[in-house]
Design a protein around this motif. Structure first.
Motif, short mmCIF file in Angstrom:
data_model
loop_
_atom_site.label_atom_id
_atom_site.label_comp_id
_atom_site.label_asym_id
_atom_site.label_seq_id
_atom_site.Cartn_x
_atom_site.Cartn_y
_atom_site.Cartn_z
N VAL A 1 0.88 -1.45 0.10
CA VAL A 1 -0.13 -0.02 0.01
C VAL A 1 0.78 1.31 -0.06
N GLY A 2 1.09 1.73 -1.28
CA GLY A 2 1.95 2.89 -1.38
C GLY A 2 3.59 2.47 -1.12
N HIS A 3 4.19 2.89 -0.13
CA HIS A 3 5.49 2.61 0.12
C HIS A 3 5.38 1.60 1.48
N GLU A 4 4.47 1.08 1.88
CA GLU A 4 4.39 0.42 2.97
C GLU A 4 4.11 -1.25 2.72
N ALA A 5 4.66 -1.89 3.09
CA ALA A 5 4.42 -3.49 2.93
C ALA A 5 3.58 -3.86 4.31
N VAL A 6 2.36 -4.38 3.77
CA VAL A 6 1.31 -4.85 4.63
C VAL A 6 1.61 -6.50 4.67
N ILE A 7 1.93 -6.90 6.05
CA ILE A 7 2.35 -8.43 6.02
C ILE A 7 1.27 -8.68 7.06
N ARG A 8 0.75 -9.98 6.57
CA ARG A 8 -0.42 -10.98 7.31
C ARG A 8 0.15 -12.21 7.63
N VAL A 9 0.13 -12.54 9.15
CA VAL A 9 0.56 -14.00 9.20
C VAL A 9 -0.83 -14.60 9.90
N ASP A 10 -1.13 -15.72 9.45
CA ASP A 10 -2.41 -16.56 9.88
C ASP A 10 -2.14 -18.13 9.90
N GLY A 11 -2.59 -19.02 10.82
CA GLY A 11 -2.37 -20.16 10.84
C GLY A 11 -2.65 -20.91 12.25
#
Length: 242
Positions: A143-153
């Protein structure tokens, strides 16, 4: 660092990475190989050369950490950082190494070998490719210059760190002092920025990480690693454009 318009397409391609640890697709997931080295280390050039091969492979995420341990010997490694030295020492303690040595190569966060012993390293890579992992999904989008990291499990046994490493694709340095004087060091995937950005204990986690302030022109790797220098459960790697 650089603009990240290109990054959106890369992130979309990585937006549905499978959980590791179950089935043949997971067995083919890339293995993270970390080399702890120094331009002042006389035994390290063969391992540095091996990293050139590892960095070209699809089954490996190769990262080169330069330590400052040898900076007393007449040459200060421009890429050496105290926190990289600390990571090297943490690994040695966690894995029960008899002593701290270089070139120290860590495979999957779970095993170490002398980085120039290719046969032993390759055996460890094969071993780690099929090692059991927590069932985890690691998603990334920009999103723009930002990394959106999602961890699930599913809930793992223990706490995991979410780590972001940015690196230079290739560096070339003329060594003018120390034990490697006269040698030109050509290094690849040299880690320049390295941060813990969050933790995961089984619940869904979403993190937003600005990347434009982190150094490195080659790429970015995101690691999900057992806290305290343990096994790496999942990882993704982005190559920056030339």
């Amino acid at each position: 660092m650089k603009t990240f318009v290109w990054f959106l397409a890369a992130a979309l391609a990585l937006a549905a990475l499978p959980a590791r640890g179950e089935g043949p697709e997971d067995a083919r997931a890339p293995v993270v190989v970390e080399l702890f080295t120094s331009q002042g280390c006389p035994a390290c050039p063969p391992a540095d050369a091996y990293m050139h091969e590892l960095a070209r492979r699809d089954d490996v995420i190769a990262l080169e950490f330069h330590i400052d341990y040898y900076d007393y010997g007449g040459w200060i490694d421009p890429f050496g950082r105290p926190h990289f030295t600390w990571r090297w020492q943490q690994y040695a303690r966690a894995m029960g190494a008899r002593y701290e040595y270089t070139p120290f190569m860590v495979i999957g966060g779970a095993a170490h070998e002398i980085g120039s012993q290719r046969g032993r390293v390759e055996a460890r890579i094969r071993e780690q490719r099929f090692a059991p992992r927590p069932a985890v999904r690691l998603d990334v989008r920009m999103v723009g210059h930002e990394a959106v990291i999602r961890v699930d499990g599913s809930a793992p046994a223990g706490l995991y760190d979410v780590l972001v490493a940015t690196y230079d694709r290739r560096t070339e340095t003329a060594i003018t002092g120390g034990e490697n004087v006269g040698h030109t060091a050509v290094n690849v995937n040299v880690v320049r920025g390295f941060e813990r950005v969050g933790q995961w204990a089984g619940e869904r986690v979403e993190l937003t990480v600005p990347l434009d302030g982190m150094p490195g022109d080659g790429g970015c790797a995101i690691l999900l690693q057992r806290a305290g220098g343990g096994p790496i459960a999942a990882a993704v790697n982005f190559g920056f454009p030339n």
